[in-house]
Design a protein around this motif. Sequence first.
Motif, short mmCIF file in Angstrom:
data_model
loop_
_atom_site.label_atom_id
_atom_site.label_comp_id
_atom_site.label_asym_id
_atom_site.label_seq_id
_atom_site.Cartn_x
_atom_site.Cartn_y
_atom_site.Cartn_z
N THR A 176 0.85 -1.19 0.00
CA THR A 176 0.00 0.00 0.00
C THR A 176 0.88 1.24 0.00
O THR A 176 2.10 1.14 0.19
N ALA A 236 -1.94 5.17 3.02
CA ALA A 236 -3.02 4.21 3.30
C ALA A 236 -2.83 3.60 4.68
O ALA A 236 -3.79 3.47 5.44
N LEU A 284 -6.53 -3.03 -0.80
CA LEU A 284 -6.27 -1.63 -0.46
C LEU A 284 -4.96 -1.17 -1.10
O LEU A 284 -3.96 -1.87 -1.05
N CYS A 312 -4.22 2.98 -2.13
CA CYS A 312 -3.96 4.37 -1.69
C CYS A 312 -4.65 4.68 -0.37
O CYS A 312 -4.21 5.55 0.38
N GLY A 313 -5.75 4.00 -0.09
CA GLY A 313 -6.42 4.15 1.20
C GLY A 313 -7.20 5.43 1.39
O GLY A 313 -7.84 5.62 2.42
N CYS A 334 -12.28 1.72 0.80
CA CYS A 334 -11.48 2.51 1.74
C CYS A 334 -12.23 3.75 2.22
O CYS A 334 -11.82 4.37 3.19
#
Lengths: 493, 105
Positions: A148, A152, B60, B62-63, B83
């Motif tokens: 990620t 994130a 997931l 970039c979140g 997200c």
Amino acid sequence: MSTAAGRRHVAVVGAGPAGLAAARAAAEAGARVTLLDAADQTGGQYWRHPAEPLDHLGPDDLSVQHGWRTYRAPDDAVRSHPSIDLVTGAQVWAAEQHDDGPRLHVLVGPPDDLDRDALTLAPDAVVVATGAHDRTLPFPGWDLPGVTTAGAAQALAKGDRVAVGGRVVVAGSGPFLLPVAATLATRGTSVVEVLEASGARALARGWLPSPWRVTRSAGKLIELAGYASTQLRHRIPYRVGSAVVAAHGTTRVEAVTVARLDGGWTPVRGTERTVEADAVCVSHGFTPRLEVAIALGTRITPARFVAVDDRQRTSNAHVWAAGETTGIGGVDAALAEGWLAGHDAAGGDPDTADARRAVHRRQATREIAARLARAHGIRPGWVGWLSDDTIVCRCEEVTAGRLRETVALTASTDPVSVKLTSRAGLGICQGRMCSPAVSSLLGAPDALEARPVVTPVRLGDLARAGSPTTKRTTSHGTRPGDEHSTPERKDTP
Amino acid sequence: MSVVRNPAGHFGGDRPDPVTISVDGVPVTGRAGQTIAAVLLAAGETSWRTTSFGEAPRGLFCGIGVCFDCVVEVNGLADVRACLRRAHDGDVVVRQQIRLPGATS
């Protein structure tokens, strides 16, 4: 002037540090303010927090927050000021410049839901405070689940109290890697190592000269020192001049290859080693979210930031910009710029003591941005860790090899032409993730073209938003000022 | 009074209540206020989408709603960013794979 009372209407897009400061300053200067944020809370990414009443947050939640009191003050002000209308869950999906001023088209409701309320604003002034997102350079295996962005991991730990993994490698470049590692450690994760791509020489070049100037931005320094001590306490190795050059696994990441980098970020052969990890968090700085600014026709600098003057005015007389959209300067810069933008957008006197103080605070933070670039700026050698089958565009699954082939076949490094031939950047994220990498690979400057749609929406949303039965679509016949009367408003405790 | 509209709302109480969602028919429990991505990750799931061309697993990335890699079907609606969307009790989540014409099957 858009209201019967003759007050200016200022719309602020983004309720992070810059947007909160802008909304407060604009209201205090006498404007009517609409503050929009796509999230269902204020604070932006910097002050992301669990979705509970703020007084219910625990010590572990607050220990991962920096400058929490700095957040609470403008947040309380924004919520209690009679002239500020805070609209959360508000996704600006299109922005346009009309002859008489800007229009913002907004969908209000849960993310990506159908039947969100359509809202059209026709303010006198727009403050763009849309912030930035992580920039992550591609590497083999970066598309595996468990890899990620660092942002994130931070968002998940701060907002959801969930760690991305149990054994994590944090890598990339920039001081942001440190708070991410510290937050993960607080949430019970074992951070195996933190890898900074820049070497000791670059770091010294950026951070060591004229250290007295850095102390002028003391807030930032104290922040960094805080992270450093947290790291020591948790004994996390911090290695400079190193990078994750590949991630391995079948259905999720299981291990990474770490290599030393030379000063130009080219991996040094023979230095590779394997590190087991169930998550990898990688960021190489930040990319500003420019969509609203571009849609409103503001001038963008060659470095891809919104061009602003000393009062945060853009090239569009109706538009101001503040925070990371105007340069990556951190929270102190964002707060000062936000205040200036809101104050000026509301028509506030530029020569008050408060205004002079904000200008001074912003000057003091400018130094940081230049140092960040010198110490942590991306060096071209990173393309050395790509293999032909490394995916560059995650949406359309376009590999580095395909991009190179396309360039060879079409004899073009024009990003638009390469995009159309290879499909890189044409997926649902609209090139937000891969555009900088594609441009670097082509050796061409970023060519982020104006996008009429600020964020992807469903065709059904467009149909509803444009339909005459929609409650709040402003037309030329609507009395100015009525455009955001909202029948289903409710106060939240 | 300032007007604050918050479609998702705050989640009250000293400790967040549990929420149970269904993921491909299997109940998964998280905490009120968590995003669907957080509930899935906390339950040990790392991927909930399969790409159209390479049929690769994704979850997931970039979140914060920029990359659209984590999209999932929620209550019959595809392409919801896991997200960003908060989990609500009873949400029906289905892993997503949209096969494109011409893509390998």
